[in-house]
Write an enzyme that holds these catalytic residues in place. Sequence first.
Site, short mmCIF file in Angstrom:
data_model
loop_
_atom_site.label_atom_id
_atom_site.label_comp_id
_atom_site.label_asym_id
_atom_site.label_seq_id
_atom_site.Cartn_x
_atom_site.Cartn_y
_atom_site.Cartn_z
N GLU A 115 26.73 36.70 39.15
CA GLU A 115 27.31 36.63 37.82
C GLU A 115 26.55 37.57 36.86
O GLU A 115 25.44 38.02 37.18
CB GLU A 115 27.19 35.19 37.32
N ASP B 89 34.58 39.44 35.15
CA ASP B 89 33.36 39.82 34.44
C ASP B 89 32.53 40.82 35.25
O ASP B 89 31.36 41.03 34.98
CB ASP B 89 32.54 38.58 34.09
N HIS C 256 31.53 40.64 38.36
CA HIS C 256 30.57 40.15 39.35
C HIS C 256 30.99 40.53 40.76
O HIS C 256 32.18 40.57 41.07
CB HIS C 256 30.32 38.64 39.21
N ASP D 175 29.64 34.46 50.24
CA ASP D 175 29.19 33.30 49.48
C ASP D 175 29.90 32.03 49.93
O ASP D 175 30.85 32.06 50.70
CB ASP D 175 29.43 33.55 47.98
#
Lengths: 504, 287
Positions: free
Chosen positions: B148, B141, B143, B72
């Site tokens: 996400e 979380d 991801h 990313d």
Amino acid sequence: MTSPNGLVCFTNCLLPQEDGSLIKKDLWVDETCGLILDAQKTFYNRRDRPSTVIDLGGNILSPGLLDIQINGAYGFDFSIYEDNDEAYHQGMQMIAERIVETGVTSILPTIITQEKAKYPKLLNLLKPFSTPTSATLLGWHAEGPFIDYDKRGAHRPGYLLPAVDGFKSFEEAYGSENLVDTEDWVMTGDQNPAVRLITAAPEIPGVMDALDELTKKGIAFSIGHSAAHTEIATQAVLRGARLITHLFNAMPQLHHRDPSIIGLLGASPHLSAPIINDDSRYPDTPSTSGLEAVTPNETPKSDSPDSSQSSPTRNGSPLKDNRIRLNIPVRKESRPSLHLDKGQVADMAFDRPFYGLIVDGIHVHPNSVRLAYSSHPEGCILITDAQKILDPHLKDGVHEWRDGKRFVKDGDRLFIEGTNTLAGSVVTLDTCVRNFSRFTGCSLGEAIKCATYNPAKCLGIEDTKGTLRSGAHADLVVMDKQGVILSTWIKGKKVWPGVEVIST
Amino acid sequence: MRLIIREDPKTVGDYIANYICRRINDFAPTPSRPFVLGLPTGSSPIPTYKALIAMIKEKKLSFQNVVTFNMDEYVGLPRDHSESYHTFMFREFFSHIDIPPSQVNILDGNAEDLIAECNNYEQRIKEFGGIELFLGGIGEDGHIAFNEPGSSLASRTRIKTLAYDTILANARFFNNDISAVPRMALTVGVATVLDAREVVVVVTGQRKALALSKAIEEGVNHLWTLSALQMHPWALIVADEDATAELHVKTVKYFKSIERVQDEVERTQAELKARGKKAEEQVASVN
């Protein structure tokens, strides 16, 4: 050594930063154009990486040292011209080529007070100069003739002059062709920065009046050989003086009720007169004046995504602009005289000047060195003020100087024969760096900063010399953690010593 | 799926680096048949990068014939910004190893046409025959890459808005100025990761413990995108002790026993191969 793709990576080394720290990081240079590279841009944009990697064994890779006050070396005296341009040029070249053994890659040849008639010729000869394997001569530093008789030191009293006509007197002495705007003075196509520095005493009639014009033309002014009291010294800084020549020497000593020139290092926000808010004195016309107003804390901004597409070396040198940029005092108005920010200082009317320190342990006592550095570390510049007999290989004894006088060299001490007058020094700048670190207790990285970044910043040439910024000249020195010079590199190529270091 | 548990982040990094080193060397990449490696950013993979750098310096491993694809990159952040993933990868890894710059692929968050950039990225991965091994990390979380919570588990490379949690967590890198944190990123999708022939995920630290539990002890759920790994035939998670804090004792014991069995199988396979009875194929996971 030549790298197949012209790029070299120095690895396993400590790089001195502009804040005085040393960090473990690689440095990429382009030995074809002799510039320091932005490694990341080279990798992602130019899609290239150095085919040669040089392991420096954990040593320090510093910008080459910069000496802004040096009268001569290896037997050649910049102040002596014997009607032979060729011989003078040879002397310049000889010093430029030999001085690299002391880790110095840029010097500002310094001319002691001369017979008036000799200046135009001498200063004209001292245009920026370098060879592919030599240190760079940046221009000239004229020390005198507008200095105070009482503080003349070894300068010949008969040659001292007042400047009754202000700038015009400077033109008459130095030759008006030597005081033109910077871009008119330098040779076109020379990628070296061009520096002109004048040491004078601001209390000498007319000197203060010439300051605006000198500054406008890109000529730096240094207070020296002066008996100026606090008020005059402060006024000189407000009008553009940016340096104090060989602090503590040839000036009044620190008096608590009138700290004079030395007191500028502790200039109080309370008593430093507010700057005269007269913009017309500093016209914002950099293209014609050779000056660019630079705000004191301005840092280079990161490029926009678009400009990051261009490689710093694509056009050979991005730094065609060799005008020097001198800071013009700018009154900040962010912090009032009474404030609540612990550790911060109220706004000053001006930036305190830089100051040269001869750190041979003789001209300035170690305690005084530390005192000056403690009060204004950002302004500290190490200088040698070396005389022509500077030569790390020279033995002690009596040596010829000029005007029939002779030097006595005793270690790092240098006197005029038969007197106890100090006559400049014979210390090398790398020795000064080590001395400075010992005298002040500062780190080697902080000492290096005082012989690289600080002088370059003072002269406004920190984009090309005295730093490891991308686009700066790859003039480098490798030293061990004791500050001993191991090798010197000019424009990305090793010039001293002749033997190859470890390479893979 | 396999879960390997090691003492601390450093030993996790050493384990993964050794693993990748063996995989690349077994693959014996050549210029015409490079090893295609997917790479993450973030603090978790740093010990792995450090260990890989050491191996490359010791000439045990080379990236001369390795092609990398990063997961990313932020949108609109200058490439040479100190927090860009270009900068991270150069600083933490690429500047120290022998990879030719032309073999490095990172999404361009400043491309004029971001959608085209994402599609081209997928295309480039395809042209190299897909990713051989995708190394990843996870967020608190759960991801993976910038996928996400709530991301489609069938997602491919695309523009993604960052979760508020992620923006808050990243603010520390932008002088705690939330408004300076990029709001969008380009990221490979969950399906892009799952397409890789092998996926290795590093999970270290107590803060990742809940995410690890959600990813491996509960069902496949787009709110914990790493859980999609359960659908991958050849996945490996390497965690440190801290990251196992939320796992059942039973889970930990189970995976520790798998590690022993896997070692045994690999040893047997290697012996067979040495005796010439085994073809050049990869050693499959027992689970």
